[in-house]
Design a protein around this motif. Sequence first.
Motif, PDB file in Angstrom:
ATOM      1  N   ALA A  18      49.557 -52.097  -0.838  1.00  0.00           N
ATOM      2  CA  ALA A  18      49.473 -51.132   0.256  1.00  0.00           C
ATOM      3  C   ALA A  18      48.738 -51.730   1.451  1.00  0.00           C
ATOM      4  CB  ALA A  18      48.769 -49.863  -0.225  1.00  0.00           C
ATOM      5  N   ALA A  19      47.701 -52.538   1.178  1.00  0.00           N
ATOM      6  CA  ALA A  19      46.966 -53.191   2.265  1.00  0.00           C
ATOM      7  C   ALA A  19      47.857 -54.182   3.001  1.00  0.00           C
ATOM      8  CB  ALA A  19      45.725 -53.887   1.718  1.00  0.00           C
ATOM      9  N   LEU A  20      48.791 -54.817   2.294  1.00  0.00           N
ATOM     10  CA  LEU A  20      49.726 -55.748   2.940  1.00  0.00           C
ATOM     11  C   LEU A  20      50.680 -55.029   3.878  1.00  0.00           C
ATOM     12  CD1 LEU A  20      50.518 -58.131  -0.062  1.00  0.00           C
ATOM     13  CD2 LEU A  20      49.325 -58.737   2.050  1.00  0.00           C
ATOM     14  N   LEU A  70      39.428 -53.650   0.709  1.00  0.00           N
ATOM     15  CA  LEU A  70      40.641 -54.317   1.177  1.00  0.00           C
ATOM     16  C   LEU A  70      40.844 -53.998   2.654  1.00  0.00           C
ATOM     17  CD1 LEU A  70      42.969 -53.468  -1.845  1.00  0.00           C
ATOM     18  CD2 LEU A  70      41.900 -55.674  -1.383  1.00  0.00           C
ATOM     19  N   GLN A  71      40.961 -55.045   3.480  1.00  0.00           N
ATOM     20  CA  GLN A  71      41.127 -54.866   4.911  1.00  0.00           C
ATOM     21  C   GLN A  71      42.271 -55.749   5.409  1.00  0.00           C
ATOM     22  OE1 GLN A  71      39.525 -52.704   7.103  1.00  0.00           O
ATOM     23  NE2 GLN A  71      41.198 -53.395   8.402  1.00  0.00           N
ATOM     24  N   PRO A  72      43.365 -55.150   5.896  1.00  0.00           N
ATOM     25  CA  PRO A  72      44.460 -55.955   6.454  1.00  0.00           C
ATOM     26  C   PRO A  72      44.086 -56.515   7.825  1.00  0.00           C
ATOM     27  CG  PRO A  72      44.970 -53.621   6.639  1.00  0.00           C
ATOM     28  CD  PRO A  72      43.694 -53.709   5.869  1.00  0.00           C
ATOM     29  N   LEU A  73      44.493 -57.768   8.116  1.00  0.00           N
ATOM     30  CA  LEU A  73      44.311 -58.387   9.424  1.00  0.00           C
ATOM     31  C   LEU A  73      45.665 -58.422  10.116  1.00  0.00           C
ATOM     32  CD1 LEU A  73      41.888 -61.346   8.668  1.00  0.00           C
ATOM     33  CD2 LEU A  73      41.358 -59.025   9.395  1.00  0.00           C
ATOM     34  N   LEU A  74      45.726 -57.918  11.345  1.00  0.00           N
ATOM     35  CA  LEU A  74      46.995 -57.737  12.041  1.00  0.00           C
ATOM     36  C   LEU A  74      47.186 -58.779  13.134  1.00  0.00           C
ATOM     37  CD1 LEU A  74      46.890 -53.845  12.474  1.00  0.00           C
ATOM     38  CD2 LEU A  74      47.778 -55.160  10.542  1.00  0.00           C
ATOM     39  N   GLU A  75      48.436 -59.165  13.337  1.00  0.00           N
ATOM     40  CA  GLU A  75      48.817 -59.976  14.488  1.00  0.00           C
ATOM     41  C   GLU A  75      48.856 -59.072  15.721  1.00  0.00           C
ATOM     42  OE1 GLU A  75      49.153 -63.085  14.386  1.00  0.00           O
ATOM     43  OE2 GLU A  75      49.873 -63.752  12.432  1.00  0.00           O
ATOM     44  N   GLU A  76      49.033 -59.696  16.906  1.00  0.00           N
ATOM     45  CA  GLU A  76      49.144 -58.908  18.125  1.00  0.00           C
ATOM     46  C   GLU A  76      50.338 -57.968  18.082  1.00  0.00           C
ATOM     47  OE1 GLU A  76      49.242 -61.541  21.399  1.00  0.00           O
ATOM     48  OE2 GLU A  76      47.182 -62.240  21.171  1.00  0.00           O
ATOM     49  N   GLY A 121      51.207 -56.311  15.540  1.00  0.00           N
ATOM     50  CA  GLY A 121      50.969 -55.265  14.561  1.00  0.00           C
ATOM     51  C   GLY A 121      51.368 -55.650  13.152  1.00  0.00           C
ATOM     52  N   THR A 122      51.920 -56.846  12.990  1.00  0.00           N
ATOM     53  CA  THR A 122      52.315 -57.320  11.663  1.00  0.00           C
ATOM     54  C   THR A 122      51.077 -57.783  10.898  1.00  0.00           C
ATOM     55  OG1 THR A 122      54.421 -58.056  12.570  1.00  0.00           O
ATOM     56  CG2 THR A 122      53.799 -58.923  10.408  1.00  0.00           C
ATOM     57  N   VAL A 123      51.028 -57.473   9.586  1.00  0.00           N
ATOM     58  CA  VAL A 123      49.901 -57.891   8.760  1.00  0.00           C
ATOM     59  C   VAL A 123      49.974 -59.390   8.554  1.00  0.00           C
ATOM     60  CG1 VAL A 123      48.783 -57.688   6.520  1.00  0.00           C
ATOM     61  CG2 VAL A 123      49.747 -55.655   7.611  1.00  0.00           C
ATOM     62  N   ASN A 124      48.937 -60.092   9.015  1.00  0.00           N
ATOM     63  CA  ASN A 124      48.869 -61.542   8.847  1.00  0.00           C
ATOM     64  C   ASN A 124      48.412 -61.909   7.444  1.00  0.00           C
ATOM     65  OD1 ASN A 124      46.796 -64.026   9.009  1.00  0.00           O
ATOM     66  ND2 ASN A 124      48.538 -64.411  10.388  1.00  0.00           N
ATOM     67  N   ARG A 125      47.399 -61.190   6.963  1.00  0.00           N
ATOM     68  CA  ARG A 125      46.878 -61.391   5.613  1.00  0.00           C
ATOM     69  C   ARG A 125      45.931 -60.239   5.300  1.00  0.00           C
ATOM     70  NH1 ARG A 125      44.164 -64.579   9.065  1.00  0.00           N
ATOM     71  NH2 ARG A 125      41.904 -64.854   8.878  1.00  0.00           N
ATOM     72  N   VAL A 126      45.500 -60.155   4.060  1.00  0.00           N
ATOM     73  CA  VAL A 126      44.563 -59.124   3.615  1.00  0.00           C
ATOM     74  C   VAL A 126      43.286 -59.812   3.155  1.00  0.00           C
ATOM     75  CG1 VAL A 126      44.082 -57.362   1.871  1.00  0.00           C
ATOM     76  CG2 VAL A 126      46.310 -57.427   2.992  1.00  0.00           C
ATOM     77  N   ILE A 127      42.169 -59.330   3.685  1.00  0.00           N
ATOM     78  CA  ILE A 127      40.866 -59.818   3.254  1.00  0.00           C
ATOM     79  C   ILE A 127      40.342 -58.863   2.187  1.00  0.00           C
ATOM     80  CG2 ILE A 127      38.514 -60.393   3.937  1.00  0.00           C
ATOM     81  CD1 ILE A 127      40.567 -62.230   5.138  1.00  0.00           C
ATOM     82  N   GLY A 128      39.965 -59.416   1.061  1.00  0.00           N
ATOM     83  CA  GLY A 128      39.440 -58.604  -0.032  1.00  0.00           C
ATOM     84  C   GLY A 128      38.012 -58.983  -0.370  1.00  0.00           C
TER      85      GLY A 128
END
Length: 702
Positions: free
Chosen positions: A320-322, A342-348, A350-357
């Motif tokens: 879900a975070a992805l 769990l925190q998703p990191l977004l591109e400009e 709005g696409t999820v670049n990766r998830v930091i856990g």
Amino acid sequence: MPVRDSDLTVVHIGSATDLIHQAVTAASEIGSPDCLVSVDADQLELSSLDRAAIRVIVFEVDPESDLDRLNELLAAYPEVPVLAIVPEAAAVDTAIAAGVADVFIRRDGINEATLLARRIEAVAATRTRDLRLGESTERLIDTIDDLFYVIDMDGTLVRWNDTFRDLTGYEDSELAEMHAFDFFTGTDKDQIAEAIAKISEHGSGFVEAALVSKDGTSTPIEYTGTLITDTDGSPEGIVGIGRDVADRREREDRLVRLRQSVETITDNAPVTLFEVDPDGTVSSVRGKTLARALDQPTVQGLSLDECFGDQPEVQGDIEAALTGDPNRRLVDIGTSTLELWLQPLLEETGTVNRVIGLVLDVTAREERAKMLDQIQANAGEVIWMSTPGKEAMDFISDSYADIWGRPPDTLREDAMSFVEAIHPDDRDRVEAALTEQRTDPDAYEETYRVVHPDGTVRWVHDQAAGVYEDGELTRIVGIATDITVRKRREQELELKNRAIETAPVGIAIHTADEPTHQITYVNEAFESITGYDRDELTGRSIGLLAGEDTYSGRIEAVVDALETGAHLSTVAIFYRANGTPFWGRVDIAPVVGTDGDVTHVVSFLQDVTESKEHEQEIERHLTEFSEVLAEDLGIPLETAQTHLDTALESGSHEDIQQAEQSVNRVLSLVEDLTTVHSFSVKSRRVSEAIRDKEPTNTEQNE
């Protein structure tokens, strides 16, 4: 867009129309905002501009997209000075290298319109664009906060600004004789030489080196340089900007130290920091907590299925975070309780670049929380925690309902509501103590009564302690204990103590230890009977009361009962502190502990002198009667016996036997009375001595 106004003096190319309008209005040398025309760079037709009418061109430069347009404009209008507006200082050298007459840097916190008006006036007053000789350029470079420099192709310093002079510490006359290499030492000098060569070959370059000032101070500087060429394209020199990066270096060092600290903490603390790529692969991991909980050597490089196949809820949270949904929850993996962030990191886009856990092992914390819950639910005492001023009650155990007879929620709503239940006779005292508790909680200890809504009264012992952070009182914790049963026992014990103390019989408590079985307590009656005060008796043996007429066998029996813990009751002659004797009855009783052993012995002492005298008075009357009886009946009976003996020889046998039996009974009675008389003689003497308070020597007493 064509420009037809023959009085036109300022042409603005860009989008900041309001700013330029304000600046032209403020520029007294221009005359009027009617002399301004603003056009968009994309719509500008250069051929439509009337060269004679233009005094200055204000061009907004985007270094990434407008350089070609700027160069085209400068080439078409070489005789018209151009004022470039740039968004940041880093673009200054690029604009100057292109050939503008002046550069205005947009910045927050300044009056841009006023400053820009001055720049427009200065540029409009000159028609030259000479980089090194133009007056507007001179003013421009001296207002730049960064270092500005120009060197010729052999590295000799040609031009510099005030910032350059101030930082190096040299005078202008000294700088005019210096070479670029003079400001560097060691490997930095080699890097500067390589940068000059690179700029000469490629037209621009970048280098970072430490500039050494006149006093030896070393400052890290980031240099950018651009090659200057003449109209034929031949290199003339290098123009550049130098920026002090000491603050940036310090920030970078702090970031490095912070990263190292985070890595050290993560590697050694019960924490795991990990990243999950969009394809579901765990790409990086710091810390061993997650792998340890999953019972795997490592989780780096594994897919979500490989890591969390047995934990579908965790896998679902990461998936879900992805898709962009952050999450936080507690999960149980094996024997561990983990807190998962769990925190998703977004591109400009709005696409999820990766998830930091982040995984934190909170097993111990949760166990403590469970224990706290158990304490809250099962503790017999009321455990509480409040702010120092009692504005809020942070914690209250469930036992509050039992002891106060009110639900804990009432205390959470009003932290001082417990005072309302305190007995009116105790309330003022407790409220005063609570006022002092706010500044000195460790000294707070009160015992008071609590009245339930149904009228039931409970005794409470309440005490507190402060919680301090950096020396500041932040919380107060306390325990309120129901001591109703203990209080009742204390009251009962107090009543028993008063009863013992005021009892009409003397009471003494003895230790059960060898060898003396000393007295540890006596009541007032014991003092009154013996004439000794308790300080004289404490630590002494009851043998202190024996005297010359005390029968030693009785004292030995008392001591033996004290030693064996046996029950005993006896009467003996004792002596008071002033030496006078008295008849005393002593009763001995053991005190047995919970383990069945005798811990103490109690002796009860009564002054029975009066009753003993009464008994002896009766004995005297009996004795007197016996004497009279013996005298009045003895001789006649003996005579009768003699006559009867004679009659037996000649008279009736049956009558004679009956007479003989009657006489024998009378004689037996007389003999018994005589015996009583002999026993009472000595006792009568002692009693008389006691009454007359004159000691009498006897062989023994009874």
